[in-house]
Design a protein around this motif. Sequence first.
Motif: not given
Length: 152
Positions: A20-42
């Motif tokens: 979905f984010a990629c489709s949104l970015i393709k429609k609006n060239n003024n956006l960049k994509l950051q992917i965030l993964a958080v590993i819980e430290g439990s």
Amino acid sequence: MATIIVCVDTNNASENALGFACSLIKKNNNLKLQILAVIEGSHRNLLFGSEAIGSQKKFQTNKFLKKIVENVCTKNNIVPTVSIREGDIVAEITKEVKAIGDCKMIIFGKSQKLQSDNTVLPKIVGRIGDKINASVLIIPENIGENDWQNLI
């Protein structure tokens, strides 16, 4: 440049949210994509095996990130920035948003199969809401590419 953060874990709903984010970015060239993964430290509280469990979690996360970047981003000719953080999910998302500076939206994927998404996501979104100045969007796993076009 304004940024969209897609928070991912190792389930298919994350891949759908990224699409979905990629489709949104393709429609609006003024956006960049950051992917965030958080590993819980439990796992850090364990007396034995903490380091091995942490290494395994990092390995699984890297493997999944490589797969979804190849399957989704490369297919859409989008080069994301990927960030892996370890710690409390809300704290790490908040730090990422503040580090980026111009974050316009945070996107999460919601699995149909995982009941925990029904309790965890609202808590995360509720705790993040007063700490950031960005929209939060949750994309259900059952909304596909054809449906995205109607949303964008």
